[in-house]
Design a protein around this motif. Structure first.
Motif, PDB file in Angstrom:
ATOM      1  N   ASN A  30       0.859  -1.171   0.000  1.00  0.00           N
ATOM      2  CA  ASN A  30       0.000   0.000   0.000  1.00  0.00           C
ATOM      3  C   ASN A  30       0.900   1.226   0.000  1.00  0.00           C
ATOM      4  N   VAL A  31       0.577   2.183  -0.848  1.00  0.00           N
ATOM      5  CA  VAL A  31       1.329   3.440  -0.895  1.00  0.00           C
ATOM      6  C   VAL A  31       0.340   4.563  -0.660  1.00  0.00           C
ATOM      7  N   SER A  32       0.673   5.470   0.254  1.00  0.00           N
ATOM      8  CA  SER A  32      -0.223   6.596   0.498  1.00  0.00           C
ATOM      9  C   SER A  32       0.565   7.886   0.698  1.00  0.00           C
ATOM     10  N   PRO A  33      -0.016   8.999   0.214  1.00  0.00           N
ATOM     11  CA  PRO A  33       0.662  10.286   0.354  1.00  0.00           C
ATOM     12  C   PRO A  33       0.546  10.818   1.771  1.00  0.00           C
ATOM     13  N   LYS A  34       1.578  11.500   2.200  1.00  0.00           N
ATOM     14  CA  LYS A  34       1.605  12.148   3.516  1.00  0.00           C
ATOM     15  C   LYS A  34       2.080  13.582   3.310  1.00  0.00           C
ATOM     16  N   GLU A  35       1.428  14.532   3.985  1.00  0.00           N
ATOM     17  CA  GLU A  35       1.837  15.920   3.790  1.00  0.00           C
ATOM     18  C   GLU A  35       2.372  16.612   5.027  1.00  0.00           C
ATOM     19  N   VAL A  36       2.390  15.941   6.159  1.00  0.00           N
ATOM     20  CA  VAL A  36       2.968  16.521   7.374  1.00  0.00           C
ATOM     21  C   VAL A  36       4.056  15.560   7.843  1.00  0.00           C
ATOM     22  N   PHE A  37       5.320  15.987   7.664  1.00  0.00           N
ATOM     23  CA  PHE A  37       6.466  15.132   7.962  1.00  0.00           C
ATOM     24  C   PHE A  37       7.681  16.008   8.200  1.00  0.00           C
ATOM     25  N   ALA A  38       8.698  15.439   8.850  1.00  0.00           N
ATOM     26  CA  ALA A  38       9.909  16.212   9.156  1.00  0.00           C
ATOM     27  C   ALA A  38      11.051  15.271   9.509  1.00  0.00           C
ATOM     28  N   VAL A  39      12.258  15.770   9.349  1.00  0.00           N
ATOM     29  CA  VAL A  39      13.432  15.067   9.855  1.00  0.00           C
ATOM     30  C   VAL A  39      13.500  15.362  11.346  1.00  0.00           C
ATOM     31  N   ALA A  40      13.545  14.316  12.163  1.00  0.00           N
ATOM     32  CA  ALA A  40      13.601  14.491  13.616  1.00  0.00           C
ATOM     33  C   ALA A  40      15.042  14.596  14.109  1.00  0.00           C
ATOM     34  N   ASP A  41      15.921  13.795  13.517  1.00  0.00           N
ATOM     35  CA  ASP A  41      17.345  13.808  13.870  1.00  0.00           C
ATOM     36  C   ASP A  41      18.094  13.084  12.753  1.00  0.00           C
ATOM     37  N   ASP A  42      19.365  12.769  12.970  1.00  0.00           N
ATOM     38  CA  ASP A  42      20.176  12.154  11.917  1.00  0.00           C
ATOM     39  C   ASP A  42      19.780  10.728  11.572  1.00  0.00           C
ATOM     40  N   GLN A  43      18.871  10.140  12.332  1.00  0.00           N
ATOM     41  CA  GLN A  43      18.491   8.739  12.126  1.00  0.00           C
ATOM     42  C   GLN A  43      16.985   8.539  11.943  1.00  0.00           C
ATOM     43  N   HIS A  44      16.173   9.571  12.193  1.00  0.00           N
ATOM     44  CA  HIS A  44      14.717   9.400  12.193  1.00  0.00           C
ATOM     45  C   HIS A  44      13.976  10.470  11.394  1.00  0.00           C
TER      46      HIS A  44
END
Length: 158
Positions: A30-44
């Motif tokens: 399943n593939v779904s679009p996401k519009e609220v996302f961010a880099v949390a740190d160097d690994q996440h």
């Protein structure tokens, strides 16, 4: 180990949408679009679960995911492979993971939970033109082609 480079971080910050691929218990993708996302740190990387019961269910049964970010004009981006868990508002650590998402979502989008993605590998994504026609394909030529295809024009900066 730093998995998320500055180049990847910049691509994430420029992206309007990302695409999260998960698999259900029978292996159906399943593939779904996401519009609220961010880099949390160097690994996440964190992704808001706003209206994604299918993705949440799939992550509960199979934590392996693929996340992609593409600049549709330049036609370059990144494919992120990793594992994900969903952290709910009632769980420990939610505030930490949700902080960058709450800034983006504001009151407009109710966040049901946060998909916390542990990045295991990152690979670049390139439109085939870059490989098939390397002497004539530039970012600018890709942008011009995309502008024509989408029927949009650039605004001149003052």
């Amino acid at each position: 180990m730093k998995t998320i480079t500055n180049e990847v971080r910049d691509a994430v910050e420029r992206s309007v949408l990302c695409w999260l691929a998960t698999n259900d218990e029978s292996g159906q993708p399943n593939v779904s679009p996401k519009e609220v996302f961010a880099v949390a740190d160097d690994q996440h990387i964190v992704v808001a679960n706003i209206a994604s019961p299918g993705s949440a269910k799939n992550i509960r049964v199979n934590q392996k995911i693929c996340l992609s970010f593409i600049d549709v004009f330049v036609q370059k981006g990144f494919k992120v492979m990793g594992t994900a868990v969903e952290v709910k508002p009632s769980e420990s650590g939610y505030a930490r993971w949700a902080a960058p998402l709450l800034e983006q979502a504001g009151e407009r989008y109710p966040i049901q939970g946060v998909f916390v993605i542990n990045v295991l590998s990152v690979r670049s994504i390139l439109a085939p033109s870059y490989r098939l026609y390397p002497c004539e394909t530039t970012e600018e030529s890709q942008i011009q082609s995309a502008l024509r295809a989408y029927g949009v024009t650039r605004h001149k900066r003052a």
